[in-house]
Scaffold this motif. Structure first.
Motif, PDB file in Angstrom:
ATOM      1  N   ASN A 178     -20.144 -81.069-118.915  1.00 18.61           N
ATOM      2  CA  ASN A 178     -19.031 -81.231-117.968  1.00 18.61           C
ATOM      3  C   ASN A 178     -19.218 -80.487-116.655  1.00 18.61           C
ATOM      4  OD1 ASN A 178     -17.590 -82.802-119.862  1.00 18.61           O
ATOM      5  ND2 ASN A 178     -16.808 -80.957-120.855  1.00 18.61           N
ATOM      6  N   HIS A 179     -20.128 -79.522-116.628  1.00 14.85           N
ATOM      7  CA  HIS A 179     -20.361 -78.718-115.428  1.00 14.85           C
ATOM      8  C   HIS A 179     -21.844 -78.680-115.131  1.00 14.85           C
ATOM      9  CE1 HIS A 179     -16.265 -76.979-115.444  1.00 14.85           C
ATOM     10  NE2 HIS A 179     -16.383 -77.040-116.754  1.00 14.85           N
ATOM     11  N   ARG A 180     -22.174 -78.540-113.860  1.00 17.38           N
ATOM     12  CA  ARG A 180     -23.558 -78.311-113.457  1.00 17.38           C
ATOM     13  C   ARG A 180     -23.618 -77.044-112.640  1.00 17.38           C
ATOM     14  NH1 ARG A 180     -27.034 -82.826-110.797  1.00 17.38           N
ATOM     15  NH2 ARG A 180     -28.524 -81.131-111.091  1.00 17.38           N
ATOM     16  N   GLY A 181     -24.435 -76.120-113.093  1.00 14.54           N
ATOM     17  CA  GLY A 181     -24.699 -74.976-112.245  1.00 14.54           C
ATOM     18  C   GLY A 181     -23.866 -73.755-112.525  1.00 14.54           C
ATOM     19  N   TYR A 182     -23.017 -73.372-111.578  1.00 12.24           N
ATOM     20  CA  TYR A 182     -22.341 -72.093-111.613  1.00 12.24           C
ATOM     21  C   TYR A 182     -20.991 -72.190-112.301  1.00 12.24           C
ATOM     22  CZ  TYR A 182     -25.916 -70.952-108.206  1.00 12.24           C
ATOM     23  OH  TYR A 182     -27.128 -70.765-107.581  1.00 12.24           O
ATOM     24  N   ILE A 183     -20.650 -71.089-112.977  1.00 10.50           N
ATOM     25  CA  ILE A 183     -19.357 -71.041-113.648  1.00 10.50           C
ATOM     26  C   ILE A 183     -18.852 -69.600-113.599  1.00 10.50           C
ATOM     27  CG2 ILE A 183     -20.331 -70.638-115.963  1.00 10.50           C
ATOM     28  CD1 ILE A 183     -18.062 -72.542-117.006  1.00 10.50           C
ATOM     29  N   SER A 184     -17.567 -69.435-113.454  1.00  6.25           N
ATOM     30  CA  SER A 184     -16.994 -68.096-113.366  1.00  6.25           C
ATOM     31  C   SER A 184     -16.734 -67.532-114.761  1.00  6.25           C
ATOM     32  CB  SER A 184     -15.682 -68.127-112.572  1.00  6.25           C
ATOM     33  OG  SER A 184     -14.695 -68.853-113.287  1.00  6.25           O
ATOM     34  N   THR A 185     -16.668 -66.220-114.811  1.00  3.59           N
ATOM     35  CA  THR A 185     -16.311 -65.560-116.067  1.00  3.59           C
ATOM     36  C   THR A 185     -14.944 -66.022-116.529  1.00  3.59           C
ATOM     37  OG1 THR A 185     -17.593 -63.623-115.388  1.00  3.59           O
ATOM     38  CG2 THR A 185     -16.035 -63.322-117.187  1.00  3.59           C
ATOM     39  N   GLY A 217     -30.555 -65.748-122.749  1.00  4.32           N
ATOM     40  CA  GLY A 217     -31.116 -66.645-121.742  1.00  4.32           C
ATOM     41  C   GLY A 217     -30.390 -67.964-121.557  1.00  4.32           C
ATOM     42  N   TYR A 218     -29.159 -68.053-122.055  1.00  6.75           N
ATOM     43  CA  TYR A 218     -28.363 -69.265-121.835  1.00  6.75           C
ATOM     44  C   TYR A 218     -27.566 -69.177-120.525  1.00  6.75           C
ATOM     45  CZ  TYR A 218     -29.378 -70.502-126.680  1.00  6.75           C
ATOM     46  OH  TYR A 218     -30.023 -70.814-127.855  1.00  6.75           O
ATOM     47  N   LEU A 219     -27.260 -67.963-120.121  1.00  4.74           N
ATOM     48  CA  LEU A 219     -26.522 -67.722-118.880  1.00  4.74           C
ATOM     49  C   LEU A 219     -27.282 -66.687-118.057  1.00  4.74           C
ATOM     50  CD1 LEU A 219     -22.884 -67.299-120.283  1.00  4.74           C
ATOM     51  CD2 LEU A 219     -23.767 -69.315-119.100  1.00  4.74           C
ATOM     52  N   GLU A 220     -27.248 -66.846-116.739  1.00  7.47           N
ATOM     53  CA  GLU A 220     -27.808 -65.845-115.834  1.00  7.47           C
ATOM     54  C   GLU A 220     -26.688 -65.304-114.958  1.00  7.47           C
ATOM     55  OE1 GLU A 220     -30.394 -65.514-111.731  1.00  7.47           O
ATOM     56  OE2 GLU A 220     -30.598 -67.324-112.941  1.00  7.47           O
ATOM     57  N   LYS A 221     -26.459 -64.017-115.032  1.00  7.98           N
ATOM     58  CA  LYS A 221     -25.438 -63.418-114.184  1.00  7.98           C
ATOM     59  C   LYS A 221     -25.969 -63.329-112.764  1.00  7.98           C
ATOM     60  CE  LYS A 221     -22.093 -59.695-113.849  1.00  7.98           C
ATOM     61  NZ  LYS A 221     -21.504 -58.496-114.504  1.00  7.98           N
ATOM     62  N   VAL A 222     -25.285 -63.965-111.812  1.00  2.00           N
ATOM     63  CA  VAL A 222     -25.767 -63.986-110.424  1.00  2.00           C
ATOM     64  C   VAL A 222     -25.047 -62.965-109.547  1.00  2.00           C
ATOM     65  CG1 VAL A 222     -26.515 -66.380-110.592  1.00  2.00           C
ATOM     66  CG2 VAL A 222     -24.212 -65.885-109.779  1.00  2.00           C
ATOM     67  N   CYS A 223     -23.807 -62.645-109.900  1.00  4.76           N
ATOM     68  CA  CYS A 223     -23.045 -61.624-109.195  1.00  4.76           C
ATOM     69  C   CYS A 223     -21.817 -61.334-110.039  1.00  4.76           C
ATOM     70  CB  CYS A 223     -22.651 -62.076-107.777  1.00  4.76           C
ATOM     71  SG  CYS A 223     -21.545 -63.503-107.722  1.00  4.76           S
ATOM     72  N   TYR A 228     -32.664 -79.100-115.389  1.00  5.86           N
ATOM     73  CA  TYR A 228     -32.568 -78.898-113.949  1.00  5.86           C
ATOM     74  C   TYR A 228     -32.627 -77.411-113.612  1.00  5.86           C
ATOM     75  CZ  TYR A 228     -27.587 -77.902-114.762  1.00  5.86           C
ATOM     76  OH  TYR A 228     -26.405 -77.371-115.210  1.00  5.86           O
ATOM     77  N   GLY A 229     -33.103 -77.124-112.413  1.00  3.74           N
ATOM     78  CA  GLY A 229     -33.161 -75.749-111.922  1.00  3.74           C
ATOM     79  C   GLY A 229     -32.152 -75.531-110.818  1.00  3.74           C
ATOM     80  N   LYS A 230     -32.226 -74.361-110.244  1.00  4.87           N
ATOM     81  CA  LYS A 230     -31.301 -74.036-109.168  1.00  4.87           C
ATOM     82  C   LYS A 230     -31.619 -74.866-107.924  1.00  4.87           C
ATOM     83  CE  LYS A 230     -30.198 -69.239-110.353  1.00  4.87           C
ATOM     84  NZ  LYS A 230     -30.212 -67.839-109.867  1.00  4.87           N
ATOM     85  N   PRO A 231     -30.613 -75.135-107.089  1.00  3.95           N
ATOM     86  CA  PRO A 231     -30.865 -75.864-105.828  1.00  3.95           C
ATOM     87  C   PRO A 231     -31.657 -74.999-104.859  1.00  3.95           C
ATOM     88  CG  PRO A 231     -28.603 -75.071-105.909  1.00  3.95           C
ATOM     89  CD  PRO A 231     -29.183 -74.811-107.273  1.00  3.95           C
TER      90      PRO A 231
END
Length: 202
Positions: free
Chosen positions: A15-22, A42-48, A59-62
């Motif tokens: 249902n989602h692609r890419g980023y998701i909030s806590t 390794g299922y989630l990467e904390k970006v900030c 798919y990878g990051k844009p």
């Protein structure tokens, strides 16, 4: 961790692609402990703070992920100077640092997983040349090419190599409107003495 936790994560992938909030993860029923374990595995990467990238093999990051992630960390940050020129195709080589601008009164931290160079701009000039970029993965703020070139000349002139200067001048000759816009920005930003020296000669 229970198998149904991974099943719920699979449903999020669909249902989602890419980023998701806590917050969104918790709204889907994940606990803080489960989120931490998924990041460790390794299922989630904390970006900030407060945001994750959902890792998938398909798919990878844009290409502009740094722009998106820095604006997730601070939604008021603006991609600027050589970084803005790179992402808008003016220069081919990605700068070592992602350069961003924030208002002088904005003292919120930008804690991110890659090097960031930050400049503080006065409020009266902050909005000049600013545009919002919308993508399927997220939105971010960026100064247009003309404003970015002015800021490079204003703030980074001594470190600007001859190759970049040549590319900058060739680019502004493509369209008269770009050249005129740079002159307007230069006057507003009080760098007329610089373009009088010949940098902006047409």
């Amino acid at each position: 961790m229970r198998a149904n936790t991974y099943c719920r994560l699979d449903n999020l992938y669909k249902n989602h692609r890419g980023y998701i909030s806590t917050r969104a993860l918790m709204d889907e029923g994940f606990t803080n402990r489960q989120i931490a374990v998924l990041a460790e595995e390794g299922y989630l990467e904390k970006v900030c703070h407060g945001y994750y990238w959902m890792i998938q093999e398909d798919y990878g990051k844009p290409h502009d992920y740094k722009c998106i992630e820095v604006c997730l960390s601070n939604p008021r940050a603006v991609i600027s100077m050589k970084s803005a020129c790179f992402y808008q195709g003016l220069i081919k080589e990605e700068p070592e640092f992602l350069t961003v601008a924030t208002e002088r009164t904005d003292r919120s931290r930008i804690k991110i997983n890659f090097p960031v160079e930050r400049h503080f701009f006065s409020g009266s000039n902050f909005q000049i040349g600013l545009r919002n970029v919308k993508t399927e993965f997220g939105c971010y703020n960026m100064y247009d090419i003309e404003r970015s070139i002015c800021d490079i000349i204003r703030l980074d002139y001594k470190r600007t190599d001859e190759r970049f200067a040549a590319e900058m001048i060739d680019s502004k000759r493509l369209k008269r409107s770009q050249y005129e816009r740079m002159l307007r920005y230069a006057q507003i930003l009080n760098i007329k003495s610089i373009y009088d020296t010949g940098v902006f000669e047409g």
